[in-house]
Motif scaffolding. Sequence first.
Motif, short mmCIF file in Angstrom:
data_model
loop_
_atom_site.label_atom_id
_atom_site.label_comp_id
_atom_site.label_asym_id
_atom_site.label_seq_id
_atom_site.Cartn_x
_atom_site.Cartn_y
_atom_site.Cartn_z
N LYS A 88 31.55 40.59 43.78
CA LYS A 88 32.70 40.79 42.90
C LYS A 88 32.38 40.39 41.46
N ARG A 89 31.46 39.46 41.28
CA ARG A 89 31.15 38.98 39.93
C ARG A 89 30.63 40.12 39.05
N LEU A 90 29.77 40.96 39.60
CA LEU A 90 29.25 42.08 38.82
C LEU A 90 30.35 43.09 38.51
N ALA A 91 31.27 43.26 39.45
CA ALA A 91 32.41 44.15 39.19
C ALA A 91 33.29 43.58 38.08
N LEU A 92 33.45 42.26 38.06
CA LEU A 92 34.21 41.61 36.99
C LEU A 92 33.54 41.82 35.63
N TYR A 93 32.22 41.74 35.61
CA TYR A 93 31.49 41.96 34.35
C TYR A 93 31.70 43.39 33.85
N ARG A 94 31.65 44.34 34.78
CA ARG A 94 31.86 45.74 34.42
C ARG A 94 33.26 45.95 33.85
N ILE A 139 45.57 40.86 32.39
CA ILE A 139 45.08 42.18 31.95
C ILE A 139 44.08 42.79 32.91
N HIS A 140 43.30 41.96 33.62
CA HIS A 140 42.26 42.52 34.49
C HIS A 140 42.80 43.47 35.55
N PRO A 141 43.98 43.21 36.17
CA PRO A 141 44.48 44.17 37.17
C PRO A 141 44.62 45.59 36.63
N ILE A 142 44.83 45.75 35.32
CA ILE A 142 44.93 47.09 34.73
C ILE A 142 43.58 47.80 34.79
N TYR A 143 42.49 47.02 34.70
CA TYR A 143 41.14 47.59 34.66
C TYR A 143 40.39 47.42 35.97
N ALA A 144 41.00 46.77 36.94
CA ALA A 144 40.30 46.45 38.19
C ALA A 144 39.80 47.71 38.89
N GLY A 145 38.53 47.67 39.31
CA GLY A 145 37.94 48.78 40.03
C GLY A 145 38.33 48.77 41.50
N PRO A 146 37.84 49.73 42.29
CA PRO A 146 38.23 49.85 43.70
C PRO A 146 37.80 48.65 44.55
N GLU A 147 36.83 47.86 44.05
CA GLU A 147 36.37 46.70 44.81
C GLU A 147 37.46 45.65 45.01
N PHE A 148 38.49 45.68 44.16
CA PHE A 148 39.52 44.64 44.20
C PHE A 148 40.78 45.06 44.96
N TYR A 149 40.71 46.22 45.64
CA TYR A 149 41.87 46.71 46.38
C TYR A 149 41.66 46.65 47.88
N ASN A 150 40.86 45.69 48.34
CA ASN A 150 40.56 45.60 49.77
C ASN A 150 41.79 45.24 50.60
N LYS A 151 42.56 44.27 50.11
CA LYS A 151 43.67 43.74 50.91
C LYS A 151 44.92 44.59 50.80
N ASP A 152 45.15 45.19 49.64
CA ASP A 152 46.36 45.98 49.42
C ASP A 152 46.00 47.17 48.54
N PRO A 153 46.25 48.41 49.01
CA PRO A 153 45.87 49.59 48.22
C PRO A 153 46.69 49.74 46.94
N ASN A 154 47.79 49.00 46.83
CA ASN A 154 48.66 49.12 45.65
C ASN A 154 48.44 48.02 44.61
N TYR A 155 47.97 46.86 45.05
CA TYR A 155 47.81 45.72 44.15
C TYR A 155 46.40 45.14 44.28
N PRO A 156 45.69 44.99 43.17
CA PRO A 156 44.34 44.41 43.25
C PRO A 156 44.39 42.90 43.43
N VAL A 157 43.32 42.35 43.97
CA VAL A 157 43.19 40.89 44.07
C VAL A 157 43.02 40.34 42.66
N ALA A 158 43.83 39.35 42.30
CA ALA A 158 43.82 38.81 40.93
C ALA A 158 42.71 37.76 40.77
N TYR A 159 42.00 37.86 39.68
CA TYR A 159 40.99 36.86 39.31
C TYR A 159 41.42 36.24 37.99
N GLU A 160 41.38 34.91 37.96
CA GLU A 160 41.83 34.21 36.75
C GLU A 160 40.78 34.22 35.65
#
Length: 455
Positions: free
Chosen positions: A316-322, A344-365
């Motif tokens: 996930k770290r590399l996805a966060l960098y992207r 702001i990151h949920p607006i830009y979150a890639g598909p890697e962050f939608y594992n648990k819920d297809p509508n809401y990405p996992v939030a990273y602080e």
Amino acid sequence: MALIINTVILLALVFANGGRHDWVYQWGAGLLALNALPFLYRLIRQRGRLLGRGPIFWLPGVLLPWCAFGALFYVALNNPSHELLTPYNLFSPLHPLAYDTALPSTPNPERSRLFLLFLLGLLCLPLNLLTAPVRRKQLRRCLGVIVVVAGGLAIIGAVMKLTGNPLLFGWIEQREPIAFGSFFYKNHWAYFALLASGCGMGLYHSVFNQERHSGHFPEKSLGISLLVLVLLVSIPLAEARGATLAALPLALAFIISLCPSRWKQRPALRLGLILLITLCAGTLIHRIAAPQMERSFKKSEQQIEAFEKDDLRRIKRLALYRDSWQMIQDKPLWGWGIGSFIHIHPIYAGPEFYNKDPNYPVAYEFTHSDPLQSLVEFGIAGCLLLFTPFFILVLGLKHAFARNRLSLWLLSSCGAVLLASSVDMVFTAPAIAFGVLLCASAALRYGIETKQLKR
């Protein structure tokens, strides 16, 4: 007195779980801002001439950029870019607002104010310590207190890890397995241990130089070296891979420095002793932290395998960098605002962050890279205003600084922490941000005092 008070504040942050509480930011901002008062008093009394530098150096070179940074990002509190649909909820969806894009903005003014005031308080620390009349003996004593307290916490944290006991001091429950000692997050402990070990390495050489001519057994030097060993062992025990890699060259350099200088004439014997000490230390660390090291190696192997397969769901770290790079490109000048990444990151979150819920990405602080986090939240202009005065201070005060071993070890440990911050969220813990500034300022002040003694 300034050094003693700030050392007490650092230790208070350490015991307050690394400072990761809103009340710590609130009270810490006020306490740290008090460092500005004695500095301004000296500046006015000396008519702008401190440490051989005049008003042009201190006012437009150092103070003006920091004041401009504070003023502009305080304006952002009244220039919100978004509105939280659920107030006081970090995970709330956002509603975009009309705002002035030429000025800094923020999606959460309350959160930004909290972080901004603490950051401005931090900037007062080096100004006070660099110009305060602090003697070398007092500097060594305060650094010694840090090493002793850190060593005690390392032992307590190690016992908790090895026994599986989540209770700190027998009654404060910590979040296992991600906590270590008094810190909420084990990586933050590891960076504090790295800083404290650098303090111990510098103190060892300072104390040993005094004890070797005294004619008695160097018990103080031995005690300091054992505390350094304990601190270094606690880093891999915390399963902090970034801090472990950053500590390796520092530990190797310390081992080399332990060999007597007179043995330089016998390189084979010197090399053999270095290898023997390294082997013994490595064996001890592996014996103590074998399960933790095995888990770290296994996790690294899995991430390397995932990287080769271009599977960012497991890295996930590399996805966060992207995603962070995309955020920087959209607001390069002033960034998205202090403390804005989690919003702001949920607006830009890639598909890697939608594992648990297809509508809401996992939030990273956090971005898990402090340079990237700074660019995301402060922008290029904000970073220039914030970091340029540090370079001006270091380069401008070189003439007043004398090289010495204690300062070298302190600055080396600070440099190792800074290097690790490029791939980890190091300075998101107030104790680490404060500790690096305190250690770096103490190192420079020690060099200034050394130069004055040589005159």
